[in-house]
Design a protein around this motif. Structure first.
Motif, PDB file in Angstrom:
ATOM      1  N   LEU A  33       0.566  -1.826   0.254  1.00 29.85           N
ATOM      2  CA  LEU A  33       0.291  -0.034  -0.105  1.00 29.85           C
ATOM      3  C   LEU A  33       0.774   1.289  -0.321  1.00 29.85           C
ATOM      4  O   LEU A  33       0.496   2.750  -1.011  1.00 29.85           O
ATOM      5  CB  LEU A  33      -1.024  -0.088   0.918  1.00 29.85           C
ATOM      6  CG  LEU A  33      -1.803   0.922   1.854  1.00 29.85           C
ATOM      7  CD1 LEU A  33      -3.331   1.476  -0.056  1.00 29.85           C
ATOM      8  CD2 LEU A  33      -3.060   1.146   2.659  1.00 29.85           C
ATOM      9  N   VAL A  46      -5.818   2.663  -3.170  1.00 26.35           N
ATOM     10  CA  VAL A  46      -6.465   1.537  -2.685  1.00 26.35           C
ATOM     11  C   VAL A  46      -7.169   0.741  -3.833  1.00 26.35           C
ATOM     12  O   VAL A  46      -7.640  -0.516  -3.676  1.00 26.35           O
ATOM     13  CB  VAL A  46      -7.464   2.340  -1.638  1.00 26.35           C
ATOM     14  CG1 VAL A  46      -8.523   1.129  -1.315  1.00 26.35           C
ATOM     15  CG2 VAL A  46      -6.180   2.798  -0.515  1.00 26.35           C
ATOM     16  N   LEU A  49      -4.844  -1.123  -5.811  1.00 27.59           N
ATOM     17  CA  LEU A  49      -4.281  -2.505  -4.763  1.00 27.59           C
ATOM     18  C   LEU A  49      -5.344  -3.497  -4.753  1.00 27.59           C
ATOM     19  O   LEU A  49      -5.160  -4.531  -4.650  1.00 27.59           O
ATOM     20  CB  LEU A  49      -4.305  -1.870  -2.885  1.00 27.59           C
ATOM     21  CG  LEU A  49      -3.216  -3.121  -2.055  1.00 27.59           C
ATOM     22  CD1 LEU A  49      -2.017  -3.733  -2.399  1.00 27.59           C
ATOM     23  CD2 LEU A  49      -3.465  -2.229  -0.409  1.00 27.59           C
ATOM     24  N   THR A  50      -6.817  -3.271  -4.757  1.00 34.03           N
ATOM     25  CA  THR A  50      -8.313  -3.715  -4.670  1.00 34.03           C
ATOM     26  C   THR A  50      -8.079  -5.335  -5.619  1.00 34.03           C
ATOM     27  O   THR A  50      -7.758  -6.296  -5.341  1.00 34.03           O
ATOM     28  CB  THR A  50      -9.683  -3.207  -4.457  1.00 34.03           C
ATOM     29  OG1 THR A  50      -8.774  -2.394  -2.933  1.00 34.03           O
ATOM     30  CG2 THR A  50     -10.279  -4.357  -4.268  1.00 34.03           C
ATOM     31  N   GLY A 143      -6.905  -0.670   2.560  1.00 36.59           N
ATOM     32  CA  GLY A 143      -7.009  -1.742   0.966  1.00 36.59           C
ATOM     33  C   GLY A 143      -6.559  -3.194   1.233  1.00 36.59           C
ATOM     34  O   GLY A 143      -6.864  -3.839   1.264  1.00 36.59           O
ATOM     35  N   HIS A 175     -12.852  -7.940  -0.972  1.00 37.82           N
ATOM     36  CA  HIS A 175     -13.121  -7.344  -2.928  1.00 37.82           C
ATOM     37  C   HIS A 175     -13.331  -7.321  -3.727  1.00 37.82           C
ATOM     38  O   HIS A 175     -13.259  -5.979  -4.453  1.00 37.82           O
ATOM     39  CB  HIS A 175     -11.017  -7.994  -3.177  1.00 37.82           C
ATOM     40  CG  HIS A 175      -9.718  -7.758  -2.498  1.00 37.82           C
ATOM     41  ND1 HIS A 175      -9.186  -6.828  -1.237  1.00 37.82           N
ATOM     42  CD2 HIS A 175      -8.536  -9.040  -1.705  1.00 37.82           C
ATOM     43  CE1 HIS A 175      -9.081  -6.556  -0.980  1.00 37.82           C
ATOM     44  NE2 HIS A 175      -8.181  -8.103  -0.888  1.00 37.82           N
TER      45      HIS A 175
END
Length: 242
Positions: A33, A46, A49-50, A143, A175
């Motif tokens: 992150l 975020v 990252l997801t 995240g 997610h």
């Protein structure tokens, strides 16, 4: 040249942290992150990252598919799905400086939690669903919350492949929920989705590499690396706001 360098840094970081997650069972998302925040900014970080974590966790589920506790995943998802949706809506409206500092503080709290909450009591199904709700809400804002929920999965008696695969399957549910809401709230743009998908092969490769070494190297060495990285990154983000 700068763009190429940034891409290489993101790919290398994605591979390394996915491998680390596959060995230690946690830490890849939260360690990745700060890298994404530095390159993309908090909100896009975020979202990207997801997508990247969906690929990483999905790969870990596949590599450990015969050991996944599907019933436990369902219990976790009962709390995680609505909470992740609510957290995603809040995330979409949070001012960026506040969001960045919150992420920094969260990373520091993560280290303290790991130091003093290494073990957790075994919860009944209702309690475990509550952990799922807290995890889903927190994951939507920062995240990934793997290190904070790890003790609760371990308390259910899951070991190695069963723990890694079950925790990863639970993360996949979160997610997917977040991506649906991020898309509806225009947080997940075509650009951020494309970046996340481009990093998916690095995530999958890292998960494969980690699976190959999970039975050969002590996880505690990787845990120390994770905690050192979280402390440095958390201080930087909390003080500067990104």
């Amino acid at each position: 040249m700068d763009t190429v360098l940034l891409v290489l840094v993101m790919v290398a970081a994605t591979f390394a942290t996915a491998a680390l997650s596959a060995v230690a069972g946690f830490g890849g998302g939260v360690l990745l992150l700060p890298v994404f925040v530095a390159v993309l900014g908090a909100r896009d970080a975020v979202a990207v990252l997801t997508v990247a974590q969906l690929a990483s966790n999905g790969s870990r589920v596949w590599f450990n598919r015969t050991e996944v506790d599907r019933r436990l995943v369902g219990i976790f998802a009962a709390g995680a799905v609505p909470a992740a949706a609510a957290g995603s809506l809040l995330f979409a409206t949070t001012p960026l400086p506040a969001l960045t500092r919150f992420i920094g503080v969260f990373l520091l709290v993560m280290v303290v939690w790991r130091r003093f909450k290494r073990h957790a009591a075994r919860l009944d199904d209702r309690g475990f669903a509550a952990v799922g709700a807290a995890s889903g809400f927190g994951s939507a804002l920062v995240g990934s919350v793997g290190p904070m929920v790890a003790p609760f999965f371990l308390a259910r008696g899951l070991l190695r492949g069963a723990y890694i695969g079950t925790e990863a399957a639970s993360a996949v549910v979160m997610h997917l929920t977040k991506l649906v809401v991020f898309g509806a709230a225009a947080v997940l743009t075509a650009t951020s989705a494309g970046i996340g998908l481009a990093l998916a092969p690095a995530s999958a490769a890292g998960a494969w590499a980690g699976k190959k070494i999970v039975d050969r190297l002590p996880a505690h060495a990787f845990v120390l690396v994770v905690e050192a990285g979280l402390t440095a990154s958390g201080l930087l983000l909390a003080i500067t706001g990104g």
